[in-house]
Design a protein around this motif. Sequence first.
Motif, short mmCIF file in Angstrom:
data_model
loop_
_atom_site.label_atom_id
_atom_site.label_comp_id
_atom_site.label_asym_id
_atom_site.label_seq_id
_atom_site.Cartn_x
_atom_site.Cartn_y
_atom_site.Cartn_z
N THR A 1 -11.87 -1.44 -10.83
CA THR A 1 -13.03 -2.13 -10.50
C THR A 1 -13.16 -3.51 -10.86
OG1 THR A 1 -13.49 -1.90 -13.02
CG2 THR A 1 -14.14 -0.08 -11.69
N TYR A 2 -11.77 -4.11 -11.07
CA TYR A 2 -11.71 -5.63 -11.48
C TYR A 2 -12.52 -6.56 -10.51
CZ TYR A 2 -8.12 -5.74 -7.90
OH TYR A 2 -7.24 -5.79 -6.95
N PRO B 1 -4.89 -11.07 -8.87
CA PRO B 1 -3.96 -10.78 -9.89
C PRO B 1 -4.29 -11.13 -11.19
CG PRO B 1 -2.73 -11.79 -8.23
CD PRO B 1 -4.25 -11.74 -7.87
N GLN B 2 -5.32 -12.16 -11.60
CA GLN B 2 -5.60 -12.52 -12.92
C GLN B 2 -6.71 -11.50 -13.17
OE1 GLN B 2 -7.46 -16.30 -13.83
NE2 GLN B 2 -7.63 -16.24 -15.71
N TYR B 3 -7.66 -11.27 -12.46
CA TYR B 3 -8.69 -10.30 -12.87
C TYR B 3 -8.29 -9.01 -12.83
CZ TYR B 3 -12.44 -14.17 -12.63
OH TYR B 3 -13.12 -15.29 -12.89
N ALA B 4 -7.34 -8.47 -12.16
CA ALA B 4 -6.79 -7.29 -12.47
C ALA B 4 -6.30 -6.82 -13.79
CB ALA B 4 -5.72 -7.08 -11.49
N GLY C 1 -3.91 -2.94 -11.34
CA GLY C 1 -4.79 -2.83 -10.52
C GLY C 1 -5.50 -1.65 -10.02
N THR C 2 -4.82 -0.48 -10.49
CA THR C 2 -5.39 0.77 -10.11
C THR C 2 -6.31 1.14 -11.09
OG1 THR C 2 -3.56 1.88 -11.21
CG2 THR C 2 -3.38 1.22 -9.03
#
Length: 500
Positions: A21-22, A101-104, A481-482
């Motif tokens: 959901t990131y 990649p940061q928000y994940a 990220g999953t």
Amino acid sequence: MPHSSRDTPEGAGWGHSQLGTYRSLMPARVEKLSWLNPRTLWAARNGVLASWFGDPTGRTRSRWVEQAVAAGAPPDAIVRRTDADHFSFMVIGDTGEGDDPQYAVIPGFLKVSQGTDFAVLASDVIYPVGSTDDYGTKFFCPYQNYPAPIYAIPGNHDWYEGLQGFMRVFCGAPPPAPAARPRPLTRAWLRSLLWHAPRSTDEHRLAQTRALRSEPSQQAVQPGPYWAVDAGPIRIIGIDTGLLGTLDAEQGRWLREVSRGDRRKILVTGFPLYVDGEHHPCAIEGGGTVDAIVRDPENHYVAAIGGDIHNYQRYPVRVDGGRTIQYVVAGGGGAFMHATHTVPRVSVAGVTEHDFRCYPLRGDSLAFYSRLYGHRLRMPRFFTLTEAEALAVVAERLGVPPVRAQGGAVRVTGRIRLVASLLGAGRRPDRKARFRLPVRKLYTQLFSPGSATYSPPFFKCFLRLDVTPAAIRLRCHSATGTLDHELDPPVEDEVTIPLS
């Protein structure tokens, strides 16, 4: 406990797991940062100029510290907290790219960090050049829901605009008075002609973004770019290694002073002391090294955590007196992934493959890069390796069993070996590599995953440390990220550090 990458491919984020959901946390407009963009590289030129014409960060840092002390910061740069003997804190490094990649990392970070007392950002808070205007999308927005204070140490990228954004946000410091103009036809004068100067700050924009972390519980009192935090039974010491990964003489004297005493200590540094199977002790201007201070039994260090390299590594090094110091690389907090498959078979300071830990696993790193090369070179059928093939060829090259159990035997073909060689996969130290190390580094830097991967697995990570009077439990959690890993971030590594 969820499966980790050491257990299953799904635990590494491979397969068809549901996207997390990131992206709902990200701003509507996100700049895709690319390190292949000449404009980005030109803006980040100050590190190269410092290595050619001399590094001015020591003098600049001294001016920042003098200004902070004059404004009321403690002269010893020690933050004295009132945490109980049992407390917890987070460490996350190299965070600020501001894209997927940061928000994940954020959902899992918020999940694991529940109940922690503060967090530490270890190096490179803001990419590419530490601009004040970038703090909105790359610091205040992603960490707006973390309820506790955040301390930080700058990395080389935070220095590309003279540390002005970092000092403004974390120390509330206005820019110092301009330095005297260098004499013409000197190295400093040549450097000044090409130096990237800080951009002016949008004050209205900064005020708006500050409001995202405006709760009293979120505020930190940080005395400068380097500091010590006394919390419970330990002292956490953060040092500023500037543009080139060294300490100026003034900071070196301070580090020796705050390292004294019986309180157990953890060092947080912008450049790791052990990384990629090598020792980098970190020189101090005027003589000595940071690692000599860490190893001194009179100083009672138990761990040294460094950022800058965008993955996780751990080296348990036995030092004089039978003590073990945990040297950790923790730079996987949001920037593109640095390869682990290029790390040769580890044999350094008595640490062997049996003791060494890394994330992502070398095989997952090789599989990740093979997909990247296959896409960029438009040769996916040749370059792309399955996770099982990559794990098998890495195990063969290092002379070790595969870290993750395979479903069946994997035949390592000539194509697989060639791809592993082309991508710089590490070899045993007793065998000559097909490509010398600088060439392998050139390959992985030229084709780095920056702005190339916006879907899982991202292979990001962060640390949680739980402290008691007897021990520290350090855990490395992954963020791929999953969705399943957002809900329950796997533990990729765990170690208990005794404090007795």
